[in-house]
Design a protein around this motif. Sequence first.
Motif, PDB file in Angstrom:
ATOM      1  N   ASP A 163       4.031   6.945   5.900  1.00 34.49           N
ATOM      2  CA  ASP A 163       2.844   6.880   5.304  1.00 34.49           C
ATOM      3  C   ASP A 163       2.692   6.849   4.323  1.00 34.49           C
ATOM      4  O   ASP A 163       3.070   7.255   3.605  1.00 34.49           O
ATOM      5  CB  ASP A 163       2.591   8.803   6.130  1.00 34.49           C
ATOM      6  CG  ASP A 163       2.489   9.104   7.361  1.00 34.49           C
ATOM      7  OD1 ASP A 163       2.098   8.292   8.508  1.00 34.49           O
ATOM      8  OD2 ASP A 163       2.475  10.550   7.742  1.00 34.49           O
ATOM      9  N   ALA A 164       1.735   5.747   4.253  1.00 33.83           N
ATOM     10  CA  ALA A 164       1.717   5.197   3.060  1.00 33.83           C
ATOM     11  C   ALA A 164       1.596   5.479   2.472  1.00 33.83           C
ATOM     12  O   ALA A 164      -0.136   6.119   2.397  1.00 33.83           O
ATOM     13  CB  ALA A 164       1.834   3.537   3.183  1.00 33.83           C
ATOM     14  N   GLN A 165       1.206   5.492   0.812  1.00 30.49           N
ATOM     15  CA  GLN A 165       0.351   6.206   0.145  1.00 30.49           C
ATOM     16  C   GLN A 165      -0.854   5.486  -0.266  1.00 30.49           C
ATOM     17  O   GLN A 165      -0.632   4.182  -0.511  1.00 30.49           O
ATOM     18  CB  GLN A 165       1.418   6.365  -1.029  1.00 30.49           C
ATOM     19  CG  GLN A 165      -0.125   6.801  -2.326  1.00 30.49           C
ATOM     20  CD  GLN A 165       0.671   7.903  -3.464  1.00 30.49           C
ATOM     21  OE1 GLN A 165       1.694   7.825  -3.509  1.00 30.49           O
ATOM     22  NE2 GLN A 165       0.213   7.142  -4.570  1.00 30.49           N
ATOM     23  N   CYS A 166      -1.498   6.151  -0.129  1.00 29.75           N
ATOM     24  CA  CYS A 166      -3.375   4.876  -0.313  1.00 29.75           C
ATOM     25  C   CYS A 166      -4.177   6.081  -0.897  1.00 29.75           C
ATOM     26  O   CYS A 166      -4.038   7.641  -0.262  1.00 29.75           O
ATOM     27  CB  CYS A 166      -3.754   4.797   0.560  1.00 29.75           C
ATOM     28  SG  CYS A 166      -3.991   4.578   1.899  1.00 29.75           S
ATOM     29  N   PHE A 167      -5.108   5.799  -1.169  1.00 31.18           N
ATOM     30  CA  PHE A 167      -6.397   7.410  -1.503  1.00 31.18           C
ATOM     31  C   PHE A 167      -7.553   5.989  -1.352  1.00 31.18           C
ATOM     32  O   PHE A 167      -7.693   5.376  -0.150  1.00 31.18           O
ATOM     33  CB  PHE A 167      -6.817   7.454  -3.530  1.00 31.18           C
ATOM     34  CG  PHE A 167      -5.754   7.406  -3.572  1.00 31.18           C
ATOM     35  CD1 PHE A 167      -5.269   8.947  -3.933  1.00 31.18           C
ATOM     36  CD2 PHE A 167      -4.744   6.750  -3.899  1.00 31.18           C
ATOM     37  CE1 PHE A 167      -4.484   9.286  -4.738  1.00 31.18           C
ATOM     38  CE2 PHE A 167      -3.425   7.153  -5.173  1.00 31.18           C
ATOM     39  CZ  PHE A 167      -3.286   8.801  -5.120  1.00 31.18           C
ATOM     40  N   GLN A 168      -8.526   6.894  -1.195  1.00 29.83           N
ATOM     41  CA  GLN A 168      -9.593   7.678   0.209  1.00 29.83           C
ATOM     42  C   GLN A 168     -10.530   5.925  -0.368  1.00 29.83           C
ATOM     43  O   GLN A 168     -10.438   6.014  -1.644  1.00 29.83           O
ATOM     44  CB  GLN A 168     -10.599   8.260   0.431  1.00 29.83           C
ATOM     45  CG  GLN A 168     -11.585   8.491   1.008  1.00 29.83           C
ATOM     46  CD  GLN A 168     -10.861   8.687   2.278  1.00 29.83           C
ATOM     47  OE1 GLN A 168     -10.518   9.853   2.682  1.00 29.83           O
ATOM     48  NE2 GLN A 168     -12.220   9.456   3.894  1.00 29.83           N
ATOM     49  N   GLY A 169     -10.928   4.872   0.717  1.00 24.63           N
ATOM     50  CA  GLY A 169     -11.503   3.878   0.373  1.00 24.63           C
ATOM     51  C   GLY A 169     -10.640   2.580  -0.248  1.00 24.63           C
ATOM     52  O   GLY A 169     -10.885   1.091  -0.759  1.00 24.63           O
ATOM     53  N   ASP A 170      -8.705   2.790  -0.428  1.00 22.30           N
ATOM     54  CA  ASP A 170      -8.643   1.610  -1.069  1.00 22.30           C
ATOM     55  C   ASP A 170      -8.440   0.746   0.223  1.00 22.30           C
ATOM     56  O   ASP A 170      -8.013   1.062   1.489  1.00 22.30           O
ATOM     57  CB  ASP A 170      -7.247   2.378  -1.276  1.00 22.30           C
ATOM     58  CG  ASP A 170      -7.065   3.497  -1.975  1.00 22.30           C
ATOM     59  OD1 ASP A 170      -7.895   2.650  -3.861  1.00 22.30           O
ATOM     60  OD2 ASP A 170      -5.788   3.521  -2.749  1.00 22.30           O
ATOM     61  N   SER A 171      -7.408  -0.484  -0.469  1.00 19.52           N
ATOM     62  CA  SER A 171      -8.194  -1.711   0.994  1.00 19.52           C
ATOM     63  C   SER A 171      -6.582  -1.723   1.526  1.00 19.52           C
ATOM     64  O   SER A 171      -5.403  -0.899   1.011  1.00 19.52           O
ATOM     65  CB  SER A 171      -7.824  -2.849   0.165  1.00 19.52           C
ATOM     66  OG  SER A 171      -9.166  -2.907  -0.914  1.00 19.52           O
ATOM     67  N   ILE A 172      -6.519  -1.861   2.568  1.00 23.95           N
ATOM     68  CA  ILE A 172      -5.297  -1.947   3.516  1.00 23.95           C
ATOM     69  C   ILE A 172      -5.612  -3.759   3.818  1.00 23.95           C
ATOM     70  O   ILE A 172      -5.970  -4.170   4.326  1.00 23.95           O
ATOM     71  CB  ILE A 172      -5.117  -1.174   4.730  1.00 23.95           C
ATOM     72  CG1 ILE A 172      -5.444   0.632   4.087  1.00 23.95           C
ATOM     73  CG2 ILE A 172      -3.724  -1.235   5.630  1.00 23.95           C
ATOM     74  CD1 ILE A 172      -4.673   0.854   3.594  1.00 23.95           C
TER      75      ILE A 172
END
Length: 364
Positions: free
Chosen positions: A269-278
């Motif tokens: 589960d890689a860290q990212c925040f709502q709306g970040d690019s993947i």
Amino acid sequence: MAFSIKKDKKTENQQENNKYPVWLTAATWVITVLMIGVMGFSLFQYFTGHSLLVFFNRPSLKNITTDISVLPDFIPTKILESIERSTNPDTVLPVGSRKKTVEYTVASGDSLFGIAKQYEVEPESVLWANTDTLNDDPHMISVGVKLKIPPVDGILYIWQEGDKLEEVAAKYNASVEDILLYTGNDLDISNPVIEPGTFLMIPDGWRPLQPWVIPVSAGSDAGVTAQIAGPGSCTPGGGSVGTYSFVWPAPYYGQISGNDYWAGHQAIDAQCFQGDSIFASDSGVVIYSGAISGGYGNLVAIDHQNGYLTLYAHLNGFNVGCGQSVGQGQVIGFCGSTGNSTGAHLHFEIRQNGGFVNPWHVLQ
């Protein structure tokens, strides 16, 4: 004649006495007196435990007050250097080892891996204790779900009518002795009577997990043949081919915000925040882009046409469509918390020829 002899002897004695000067004789007496004094001082200290100096340092009775409520001012004779230590009002009390199962309510941002770490047990033990709720699937946790947290690693078992200790222990690869001696079970070792419905802890017991994952049809190295069942699926022909190298698919390199890779969660589960690019971890062709069941939420899957497949789940939105070729590092979607998720993150899987690969082993 006799008188003359006596006179000569007296004269000889006087001559002998005149050999020692007077000051030496006096010094000898002084030394003798001092030695006697030191010996007396030593004997006094030996038998009384006190020094004679106490008689010379006695405080004056005039300076002693009988009012115990009045204390003299403290005036240090010298300044002592020390390490400053700030006051900490919080007190940590030892709680001892936990013997009973506790109930935990899943909150926003929780992961099964994090909950297990908080209670110092393995995540498999939490899955085994909540089979009726999670079905061995860590993605099934959601905010508000109540989980049973076992006190130690092993199997939390509900005793059934007709069960026998020997059979239960063998089923979960444990020993009867370990079950009987575990104090949390509160069993009579000489005559263990267990009522149906009783929760029994089987320390260090285990069973194989039944991972619930998205099934992917077998692929080959000769072209795009992999397929995932669902509304976002397609089976395109041709397209980009992978490089056999994989880059971090989220903005924050190496950061985890939930489950790591383990037997019950064959992904990270890689860290990212709502709306970040993947980003596409490697070049390939999109074989799925859309919503899917199983707790994954919105999913993009890329076939790299070299035996590898990557999956990107819980997305908030898509930047590619099914059948589209993508390059390594291209934006394919946006971070979200769709499906069974307690907070925004990227569920990232790497599969090779139908089997799971630990992403840490291949990510650059």
